[in-house]
Design a protein around this motif. Structure first.
Motif, PDB file in Angstrom:
ATOM      1  N   ALA A  54      -3.670 -11.922 -19.192  1.00  0.00           N
ATOM      2  CA  ALA A  54      -4.159 -12.447 -17.973  1.00  0.00           C
ATOM      3  C   ALA A  54      -5.302 -12.612 -18.201  1.00  0.00           C
ATOM      4  O   ALA A  54      -6.243 -12.720 -18.998  1.00  0.00           O
ATOM      5  CB  ALA A  54      -3.246 -11.521 -16.712  1.00  0.00           C
ATOM      6  N   TYR A  55      -5.444 -14.022 -17.919  1.00  0.00           N
ATOM      7  CA  TYR A  55      -6.317 -14.368 -17.913  1.00  0.00           C
ATOM      8  C   TYR A  55      -7.922 -13.917 -17.099  1.00  0.00           C
ATOM      9  O   TYR A  55      -9.216 -13.457 -16.749  1.00  0.00           O
ATOM     10  CB  TYR A  55      -7.041 -16.189 -17.363  1.00  0.00           C
ATOM     11  N   ARG A  56      -7.659 -13.503 -16.050  1.00  0.00           N
ATOM     12  CA  ARG A  56      -7.998 -12.684 -14.968  1.00  0.00           C
ATOM     13  C   ARG A  56      -6.874 -12.157 -14.049  1.00  0.00           C
ATOM     14  O   ARG A  56      -6.047 -12.401 -13.790  1.00  0.00           O
ATOM     15  CB  ARG A  56      -9.094 -13.545 -13.375  1.00  0.00           C
ATOM     16  N   MET A  57      -6.929 -10.931 -13.429  1.00  0.00           N
ATOM     17  CA  MET A  57      -5.924 -10.558 -12.760  1.00  0.00           C
ATOM     18  C   MET A  57      -7.288  -9.408 -12.059  1.00  0.00           C
ATOM     19  O   MET A  57      -7.225  -8.007 -12.144  1.00  0.00           O
ATOM     20  CB  MET A  57      -5.394  -9.115 -13.416  1.00  0.00           C
ATOM     21  N   PRO A  58      -6.760 -10.079 -10.540  1.00  0.00           N
ATOM     22  CA  PRO A  58      -8.021  -8.964  -9.646  1.00  0.00           C
ATOM     23  C   PRO A  58      -7.172  -7.919  -9.028  1.00  0.00           C
ATOM     24  O   PRO A  58      -5.819  -8.497  -8.675  1.00  0.00           O
ATOM     25  CB  PRO A  58      -7.827 -10.285  -8.293  1.00  0.00           C
ATOM     26  N   VAL A  59      -7.729  -7.000  -8.568  1.00  0.00           N
ATOM     27  CA  VAL A  59      -6.874  -5.807  -8.234  1.00  0.00           C
ATOM     28  C   VAL A  59      -7.939  -5.553  -6.890  1.00  0.00           C
ATOM     29  O   VAL A  59      -8.963  -4.978  -7.093  1.00  0.00           O
ATOM     30  CB  VAL A  59      -6.515  -4.698  -9.244  1.00  0.00           C
ATOM     31  N   PHE A  74      -2.566  -7.295  -5.954  1.00  0.00           N
ATOM     32  CA  PHE A  74      -3.373  -7.591  -7.269  1.00  0.00           C
ATOM     33  C   PHE A  74      -2.957  -9.241  -6.830  1.00  0.00           C
ATOM     34  O   PHE A  74      -1.929 -10.229  -6.309  1.00  0.00           O
ATOM     35  CB  PHE A  74      -2.637  -7.192  -7.959  1.00  0.00           C
ATOM     36  N   ALA A  75      -3.269 -10.248  -8.357  1.00  0.00           N
ATOM     37  CA  ALA A  75      -2.978 -11.508  -8.377  1.00  0.00           C
ATOM     38  C   ALA A  75      -2.521 -11.567  -9.564  1.00  0.00           C
ATOM     39  O   ALA A  75      -3.739 -10.817 -10.253  1.00  0.00           O
ATOM     40  CB  ALA A  75      -4.347 -12.592  -7.208  1.00  0.00           C
ATOM     41  N   PHE A  86      -2.934 -21.503 -13.667  1.00  0.00           N
ATOM     42  CA  PHE A  86      -1.637 -21.300 -13.004  1.00  0.00           C
ATOM     43  C   PHE A  86      -2.084 -20.182 -12.222  1.00  0.00           C
ATOM     44  O   PHE A  86      -2.248 -19.372 -12.541  1.00  0.00           O
ATOM     45  CB  PHE A  86      -0.653 -20.880 -13.684  1.00  0.00           C
ATOM     46  N   LEU A  87      -1.710 -19.754 -10.588  1.00  0.00           N
ATOM     47  CA  LEU A  87      -1.802 -18.093  -9.933  1.00  0.00           C
ATOM     48  C   LEU A  87      -0.430 -18.282  -9.900  1.00  0.00           C
ATOM     49  O   LEU A  87       0.351 -18.886  -9.343  1.00  0.00           O
ATOM     50  CB  LEU A  87      -2.738 -18.778  -8.775  1.00  0.00           C
ATOM     51  N   LEU A 101      -7.248  -9.230   2.758  1.00  0.00           N
ATOM     52  CA  LEU A 101      -6.705  -9.153   1.266  1.00  0.00           C
ATOM     53  C   LEU A 101      -6.403 -10.179   1.078  1.00  0.00           C
ATOM     54  O   LEU A 101      -6.691 -10.497  -0.548  1.00  0.00           O
ATOM     55  CB  LEU A 101      -5.803  -7.953   0.997  1.00  0.00           C
ATOM     56  N   GLY A 102      -5.521 -11.681   1.276  1.00  0.00           N
ATOM     57  CA  GLY A 102      -4.578 -11.579   0.395  1.00  0.00           C
ATOM     58  C   GLY A 102      -5.909 -13.325   0.930  1.00  0.00           C
ATOM     59  O   GLY A 102      -5.585 -13.822  -0.519  1.00  0.00           O
TER      60      GLY A 102
END
Length: 164
Positions: A54-59, A74-75, A86-87, A101-102
């Protein structure tokens, strides 16, 4: 960088090698649950690889009174790091919903995924697929496309090119 507002006792980490790696088993369990409809075909190894790449993985986790952390959402962002992302896998768990949180995950993804100034991630072109969360994504500038379940968010890249 845009400050992401979170309720008290919640924290966010966007490094794929941080909380996402630490909580891989919990993330896998969510992706295999009835909470999502799009990921049940994935093996644990696939989820590990997706997190690692993943480029980014917000948790987002909630810090409990005893100091332990509970997965709240998470996303995952897939990107070239320049002008396209791409999300995917945007999830807020029951018990943590209706707390913003979303919106926090979306803000972190769109505004804090990389670049600076006119090259920042908010100016990138974004894509995603969804069956049921169009209203959330529209609040962040996504528009439905001609492809079923597909949404796009066009950045301001043409403004960047005009100024060079």
């Amino acid at each position: 960088m845009v400050l992401v507002p979170l309720p008290p006792n919640y924290r966010i980490d966007s490094d794929p090698k941080g909380l996402a790696t630490k909580l891989t088993h919990e993330i896998f369990d969510v992706l295999m649950s009835d909470l999502v409809y799009w990921a049940t075909y994935r093996s644990f190894g696939m989820v590990q690889q997706q997190i690692a790449n993943a480029y980014r993985m917000p948790v987002i986790v909630k810090v409990l009174e005893d100091g332990t952390e509970e997965l709240a959402g998470f996303a995952r962002v897939i990107s070239d790091g320049v002008d396209f992302a791409f999300l995917t896998d945007v999830v807020v768990l029951p018990g943590h919903q209706k707390l913003g949180l979303g919106k926090a995950l979306m803000t972190e993804c769109i505004h804090n995924s990389g670049g600076e100034g006119r090259w920042s991630s908010e100016h990138w072109r974004w894509g995603l697929w969804t069956k049921d969360a169009q209203e959330l994504y529209k609040r962040f500038g996504f528009k439905e496309s001609q492809v079923p379940r597909s949404m796009e968010r066009y950045g301001t890249r043409e403004q960047c090119y005009d100024s060079e």
